[in-house]
Design an enzyme around this catalytic site. Sequence first.
Site, short mmCIF file in Angstrom:
data_model
loop_
_atom_site.label_atom_id
_atom_site.label_comp_id
_atom_site.label_asym_id
_atom_site.label_seq_id
_atom_site.Cartn_x
_atom_site.Cartn_y
_atom_site.Cartn_z
CG ASP A 13 -15.86 43.59 -18.70
OD1 ASP A 13 -14.89 43.66 -17.91
OD2 ASP A 13 -17.02 43.36 -18.33
CE1 TYR A 229 -25.16 37.23 -21.14
CE2 TYR A 229 -24.12 36.87 -19.01
CZ TYR A 229 -24.71 37.71 -19.93
OH TYR A 229 -24.84 39.05 -19.64
CE LYS A 232 -27.73 40.94 -24.08
NZ LYS A 232 -28.20 40.28 -25.28
C1 F6R Z 1 -24.60 42.56 -17.70
C2 F6R Z 1 -23.62 42.16 -16.69
C3 F6R Z 1 -24.06 41.95 -15.32
C4 F6R Z 1 -23.86 40.50 -14.89
C5 F6R Z 1 -24.40 40.24 -13.47
C6 F6R Z 1 -24.13 38.83 -13.00
O1 F6R Z 1 -24.01 42.66 -18.95
O2 F6R Z 1 -22.45 42.00 -16.99
O3 F6R Z 1 -25.40 42.34 -15.13
O4 F6R Z 1 -24.49 39.63 -15.79
O5 F6R Z 1 -23.81 41.13 -12.56
O6 F6R Z 1 -22.77 38.59 -13.09
P1 F6R Z 1 -22.08 37.25 -12.56
O7 F6R Z 1 -22.78 36.11 -13.23
O8 F6R Z 1 -20.66 37.42 -12.99
O9 F6R Z 1 -22.25 37.23 -11.07
MG MG Z 2 -17.93 43.10 -16.60
MG MG Z 3 -19.80 46.10 -20.17
#
Ligand code: F6R
Ligand code: MG
Ligand code: MG
Length: 366
Positions: A13, A229, A232
Amino acid sequence: MTEKITISVIKADVGSYPGHVRVHPELLSKAEGKLKKAKKDGLLLDSFVTHCGDDLELIMTHRRGVDAPEIHELAWKTFEDCTAIARKMKLYGAGQDILSEAFSGNVKGLGPGVAEIEFMERASDPIVIFMADKTEPGAWNPPLYKIFADPYNTAGLIIDPGLHDGFIFEVHDVIQERKIEFNTPEDIYDLLAYIGQPGRYVIKSIRRKDGLIAAVASTQRLSLIAGKYVGKDDPICIIRAQHGLPAVGEVLEPFASPHIVAGWMRGSHHGPLMPVSMKQAHPTRFDGPPRVIALGFQIAGGKLIGPVDLFDDPAFELARKKALEIADIMRAQGPFEPHRLSAEEMEYTTLPKVEEKLEKRWKKGI
Ligand code: F6R
Ligand code: MG
Ligand code: MG
């Protein structure tokens, strides 16, 4: 160089839009251009670039074997170039999975996910490549078990002498970094004792008992690499099919009844893994639900004949509907377990930071 063919699927990603929804077409065409040039230069035999949600997926065939530094470098440089475009466009999470500045011959441990399989091409070699978004490598445990060890799924385990002897599962413990092998059908209870905990025990590969490699999955856990974190580790799995291996239809069958996986919103929720076509591979609702695509190819002298977008079929319509029903049931639980992951799994999310702040408000004794 070897006579054998290697299929390397490497994904990362490196930025998406809007938020974590999907890879931008400009990144896809940049990656396609890089891989086409590598084919012209003689490094690759063939390639196919796609995405599942916010993950850019590079499918490459070559004769350099597994863990070849020049193939990993090609993937790394492709991700770097795509990151540069993503930064310019201010795409979300630009460069997210490029966790290190320094590439040293192998992308493992640096952020991207990798599944590679090397084999002698048979007279005809069908393969299915599964790619999922908003979940983790353990998501393959239930379908891999069904495909290679469950006669309710795979009729060939009973009927076809080529499958009847069973398979060898290599399982990784991604927390303690150790591995173990199980023979099926003899060890199925022992195998299930471990792979029933998919956040920790992950099926890495499956061989037929005569040694023929049948399946390989990615097992990287980004949170464990980065120590914090970082999303995933949306996984990949390559499965060979037919002629003494499960049929393509047996490989796809587990996805007809959606199972519940960890991931979804903020990598912190359980939800159904929904089988979708390539054109539906962009998670929306609550950043999901987690999705999986399946691309089918024939391999011919290293050429990728395909893909066939295997879940682009009314036969999986009911599975999608069921997945959405499960999604509603899970969402209705709101912030409570078991929609939210267990405390152990939440350690790898941003929740501990919130708890840290509250630590002083706790008083001893009840
Ligand atoms: C799951 C994922 C999204 C982000 C969520 C919060 O793998 O990538 O659900 O965790 O959109 O993202 P941030 O913390 O970047 O605002
Ligand atoms: Mg992403
Ligand atoms: Mg992804």
